[in-house]
Structure formats: structure tokens, C-alpha cells
Design an enzyme around this catalytic site. Structure first.
Site, PDB file in Angstrom:
ATOM      1  N   PHE A 111       0.834  -1.208   0.000  1.00 15.63           N
ATOM      2  CA  PHE A 111       0.000   0.000   0.000  1.00 15.63           C
ATOM      3  C   PHE A 111       0.863   1.250   0.000  1.00 15.63           C
ATOM      4  O   PHE A 111       0.419   2.336  -0.365  1.00 15.63           O
ATOM      5  CB  PHE A 111      -0.994  -0.014   1.177  1.00 15.63           C
ATOM      6  CG  PHE A 111      -0.499   0.641   2.433  1.00 15.63           C
ATOM      7  CD1 PHE A 111      -0.603   2.018   2.585  1.00 15.63           C
ATOM      8  CD2 PHE A 111       0.066  -0.083   3.468  1.00 15.63           C
ATOM      9  CE1 PHE A 111      -0.146   2.656   3.737  1.00 15.63           C
ATOM     10  CE2 PHE A 111       0.517   0.529   4.620  1.00 15.63           C
ATOM     11  CZ  PHE A 111       0.413   1.901   4.752  1.00 15.63           C
ATOM     12  N   LYS A 112       2.129   1.091   0.378  1.00 12.50           N
ATOM     13  CA  LYS A 112       3.063   2.218   0.399  1.00 12.50           C
ATOM     14  C   LYS A 112       3.239   2.841  -0.985  1.00 12.50           C
ATOM     15  O   LYS A 112       3.648   3.992  -1.100  1.00 12.50           O
ATOM     16  CB  LYS A 112       4.410   1.751   0.926  1.00 12.50           C
ATOM     17  CG  LYS A 112       4.339   0.940   2.214  1.00 12.50           C
ATOM     18  CD  LYS A 112       4.845   1.680   3.356  1.00 12.50           C
ATOM     19  CE  LYS A 112       4.901   1.040   4.711  1.00 12.50           C
ATOM     20  NZ  LYS A 112       4.056  -0.065   5.051  1.00 12.50           N
ATOM     21  N   ASP A 113       2.945   2.061  -2.045  1.00 11.12           N
ATOM     22  CA  ASP A 113       3.018   2.625  -3.391  1.00 11.12           C
ATOM     23  C   ASP A 113       2.122   3.858  -3.520  1.00 11.12           C
ATOM     24  O   ASP A 113       2.432   4.770  -4.283  1.00 11.12           O
ATOM     25  CB  ASP A 113       2.555   1.598  -4.436  1.00 11.12           C
ATOM     26  CG  ASP A 113       3.577   0.487  -4.674  1.00 11.12           C
ATOM     27  OD1 ASP A 113       4.783   0.731  -4.482  1.00 11.12           O
ATOM     28  OD2 ASP A 113       3.158  -0.622  -5.047  1.00 11.12           O
ATOM     29  N   LEU A 116       4.406   6.454  -2.215  1.00 11.37           N
ATOM     30  CA  LEU A 116       5.781   6.505  -2.723  1.00 11.37           C
ATOM     31  C   LEU A 116       5.877   6.610  -4.243  1.00 11.37           C
ATOM     32  O   LEU A 116       6.955   6.834  -4.777  1.00 11.37           O
ATOM     33  CB  LEU A 116       6.580   5.317  -2.192  1.00 11.37           C
ATOM     34  CG  LEU A 116       6.941   5.499  -0.705  1.00 11.37           C
ATOM     35  CD1 LEU A 116       7.423   4.193  -0.096  1.00 11.37           C
ATOM     36  CD2 LEU A 116       7.996   6.589  -0.535  1.00 11.37           C
ATOM     37  N   ARG A 233       4.988  12.084   2.422  1.00 10.10           N
ATOM     38  CA  ARG A 233       4.549  10.698   2.401  1.00 10.10           C
ATOM     39  C   ARG A 233       3.150  10.595   3.000  1.00 10.10           C
ATOM     40  O   ARG A 233       2.314   9.809   2.558  1.00 10.10           O
ATOM     41  CB  ARG A 233       5.571   9.916   3.228  1.00 10.10           C
ATOM     42  CG  ARG A 233       5.297   8.504   3.539  1.00 10.10           C
ATOM     43  CD  ARG A 233       5.681   7.535   2.468  1.00 10.10           C
ATOM     44  NE  ARG A 233       5.161   6.262   2.933  1.00 10.10           N
ATOM     45  CZ  ARG A 233       5.807   5.450   3.745  1.00 10.10           C
ATOM     46  NH1 ARG A 233       7.045   5.728   4.095  1.00 10.10           N
ATOM     47  NH2 ARG A 233       5.251   4.353   4.174  1.00 10.10           N
TER      48      ARG A 233
END
Ligand SMILES: *Cc1c(COP(=O)(O)O)cnc(C)c1O
Length: 400
Positions: A111-113, A116, A233
Site C-alpha cells: 500500500f506504500k506505493d 511513494l 509521504r
């Protein structure tokens, strides 16, 4: 919009500077001085938008030193079909009552995509906006997902280099391979002896080593971070709560204005904090459920008001949540207790390993948050039950 430190209000910067810098000068985290708001009309408008349009709209409320057109063009690339061939997010129904906000349709399946893929573009623009001539060196501490997603987002971005630190034994085999085989001529990975907290503390120590930073400066390099302590972020994560709510309205799951509870698997408190910001902006969210694994420091904090990091560390099958110092909790404390109390709590955490919030702060926490945790056994059982209902909720199982 100005950004201030969670530990004191003297430093005031614009978003570009906050994103470039990562941490505030006094060790605190950057927070917007006030929160923008979304009316039901605004939310209805979002219902008709594509994800990149919604992202540009929400981000432009926070990053006022970026133009809407800059943000839209960045979001169209970041959330376009190259990285997200199936669309940026999807709402799926587990059953009548529980819906799942799928945030794993990006290039690394983390999910960091969601953050990021856009953050490197925001940083790139920040360097231009602040007339920065030096090269940025991004230091990342990861327990797995962040490393790969950050490397993928930052690879080959001009003027920026990235180095990722991960615990030698704390990440999954796939993640280790994803990181060790990353392409790009500006990337480096480094395994450390210790757990994620050790990696994170190490990175924080490098950031606050002024002598070292001065040496880098002489070489034309400055340090920045891609962890969720960086506002660049966190801001993009607010978007999917707004968008996800609107998707539920569009699907007919709810009517505009109906309140939903949001349950967020939590580690560093970034994702759930973004949900809290969405709530404060006006998204009709009732309860925020902070879900932990057996490293249940947040569960205890939310039920007792005492945060105590002095406890046994449990390596689990959900290593992205194996965290004993949840950095972004500091942002919540700032909103609920103010900068002076926050600075004091953080000093106690640093010196004694624990702190207890005041009665009034505890009451405010109770108004919005509820903490629970899940044992290893229960995690597996739940994944199995969901699978029996026809839903695969852990992609890593595909590889086992
Ligand atoms: C990063 C991550 C978390 C924790 O998110 P925070 O924002 O740090 O609270 C939980 N689950 C997965 C799969 C993650 O990648």
C-alpha cells in the site's frame, strides 16, 4: 499553508521545505498549521473525479506552494496505468457490513506505493522550489514494504539518491529479493543487525548528527527521508480515505453523510493518522480502529493512556507492524495536547521509555480511537476465513 514542528512553533516553513527536510529542526515532525476542510459538496464533487484528480485536489489544499496543474500532472503520472494498470484503488465487499479499501494495485503490491509513487515527484519539485543545488540523499528504515516501494518510486530520479536499511532477519524472503535486485543507478540497500526500531533509531541518529551532515554538505549532499515521518509521504495517504468514502457512496453502500468506522493495520501510525486527518477535514468517519499484532504497544496506549516501549519485541508474520516506537503518534499528540506537552512526552519516551498522557488527552483519544490487537493464530484464522468467503486478503500467500 505553513508547517510547524510538533515540538515547538518557532520554525515555520512551506510544504516544499518540509518535504525537502523530512524532520523539523528540533527533532519534531512537521504538521500543517491548520487543517483544510471538506464540505459534503466538496465530497460530492470528489465522487465524480478520477483518482489523480481527487489526489490533486486534496494535495493542493495542503501543498499551497505547488500549483494545482503541477500536482495534477504529477498525480496523473504517479497513479496512471503504468504503475496502476487496474486503477489506483478499489473498494471490495467482504460482506454486507465490511468493505475493503484495496491499496495494493501499485507496482510493488505494497500500500506504500500509494504515497511513494507520488512523493519523489513532490520532492523533485521541492528541490526546484527551494532553489536547492545540492543532491538529496534519502535514507529509509524499513521492515519490508517501505524499502521496495521507496526504491521503486525513487529509482533514476535525477538529483536524488536513495539508501535503504532493513533488519537482516526481519523482512520476508520476497521483500529481501525485491530489494536486493532493485534496478536503478541511484539506489543502495543495506541489511543491519537488529530489528526495525534499531534501523529507524539508527537512521534518526544519522539525521541528527550535525557533524556528519556538515561533511555531507561540503560534498554537496543533504539528507532527507521517505519514511512516513515525512509530510510528503503522509499527505497522499489522506487522499484514499476521501476517495474511498466517495467510492462507497457511488457503489450505494452508504449515503453521503453516513458515518463509517475505519479499521487500519497499524505500525508507525502513518496510515491511521491519515484517516484521522480525513476525519478532521470532514469525511464522515466515526471510530478509528487501530489494529495491531502482538506488538500491541498502541492497543495498551489507547486503553490506558500510558505508552510504554519497554517490552518484549515479537517478530511476527506481519513484520510491517512489528514496531514499538510509532513515530506518527507524535502528530496525534500534537493535535490533542499541543506542542509543549508533546515535546515533554517525547522527552520522557526517550529518557524513560514511557509516558502517560493527561486525563483530557485520554478523553480526546477515546472520542476517536479504539485499539485492538490480533495474535498470530487469529491473524491466520482470519485470513483463512476471508479466503473461505472468497476473498484473498494477503497477497504474500500467493508466493508461499
Ligand atoms: C507499512 C505497513 C503497515 C503499517 O502502516 P503504518 O502507516 O506504518 O502504520 C501495515 N501493514 C502493511 C502491509 C504495511 O506495509
Amino acid at each position: 499553508m505553513n508547517y510547524v514542528s510538533t515540538r515547538g512553533k518557532n520554525e515555520k516553513v512551506f510544504a516544499a521545505q518540509a518535504i525537502k527536510q523530512g524532520l523539523a529542526g528540533n527533532g519534531g515532525l512537521f504538521m500543517p498549521e491548520e487543517l483544510p476542510s471538506l464540505s459534503f459538496d466538496d465530497l460530492s464533487a470528489v465522487c465524480g473525479m478520477s483518482y489523480p484528480e481527487a489526489a490533486a485536489k486534496i494535495l493542493s489544499m495542503f501543498l499551497t506552494d505547488y500549483t494545482y496543474d503541477e500536482l495534477l500532472s504529477d498525480c496523473e503520472i504517479a497513479y496512471g496505468s503504468a504503475g496502476f494498470p487496474d486503477g489506483a484503488v478499489n473498494v471490495a465487499a467482504l460482506d454486507e457490513r465490511i468493505k475493503i479499501l484495496e491499496l495494493w494495485h501499485g507496482p510493488t503490491c505494497a500500500f506504500k506505493d500509494m504515497a511513494l509513487q507520488i512523493m519523489p515527484r513532490l520532492l523533485s519539485r521541492a528541490l526546484t522550489k527551494t532553489d536547492e543545488k545540492r543532491e538529496a540523499l534519502i535514507l529509509v528504515a524499513t521492515s519490508g514494504d517501505t524499502g521496495k516501494a521507496a526504491l521503486e518510486g525513487y529509482k533514476n530520479v535525477p538529483g536524488i539518491k536513495i539508501e535503504v536499511f532493513y533488519p537482516e532477519t526481519g523482512v520476508s524472503k520476497i521483500q529481501k529479493k525485491q530489494m536486493a535486485t532493485q534496478d536503478g543507478d541511484n539506489v543502495r540497500v543495506c541489511a543491519i543487525k537488529g530489528n526495525f526500531d534499531d534501523a529507524q533509531s539508527g537512521v534518526k541518529k544519522i539525521f541528527s548528527d550535525s557533524e556528519f551532515c556538515e561533511k555531507l554538505n561540503e560534498k554537496g549532499v543533504f539528507l532527507s527521508s521517505a519514511n512516513s515521518i515525512n509530510w510528503g509521504r503522509l499527505a497522499p495517504q489522506i487522499v484514499y480515505y476521501v476517495y474511498g468514502y466517495c467510492q462507497m457512496v457511488k457503489r450505494g453502500d452508504i449515503h453521503m453523510g453516513d458515518k463509517i468506522d475505519v479499521c487500519v493495520p497499524t505500525g508507525n501510525f502513518g496510515n491511521i493518522f491519515a484517516a484521522f486527518i480525513a476525519k478532521k477535514m470532514g469525511v464522515p468517519i466515526d471510530r478509528l480502529i487501530c489494529a495491531s499484532n502482538s506488538n500491541n504497544v498502541l492497543t495498551d496506549f489507547l486503553s490506558t493512556g500510558t505508552y510504554n516501549r519497554l517490552r518484549e519485541f515479537h517478530p511476527t508474520i506481519s513484520p510491517s507492524m512489528d514496531i514499538l516506537i510509532s513515530s506518527n503518534l507524535e502528530r496525534l499528540l500534537y493535535l490533542m495536547a499541543g506542542c509543549e506537552a508533546t515535546a515533554e512526552y517525547m522527552r520522557e519516551l526517550n529518557e524513560k521509555g514511557s509516558y502517560t498522557v493527561s486525563e483530557s488527552v485520554k478523553e480526546k483519544l477515546d472520542e476517536h480511537f479504539k485499539g485492538y490487537f490480533c495474535s498470530e493464530e487469529n491473524t491466520k484464522k482470519t485470513i483463512k476465513e476471508a479466503f473461505a468467503q472468497g476473498y484473498l486478503c494477503d497477497l504474500s500467500l500467493i508466493h508461499i
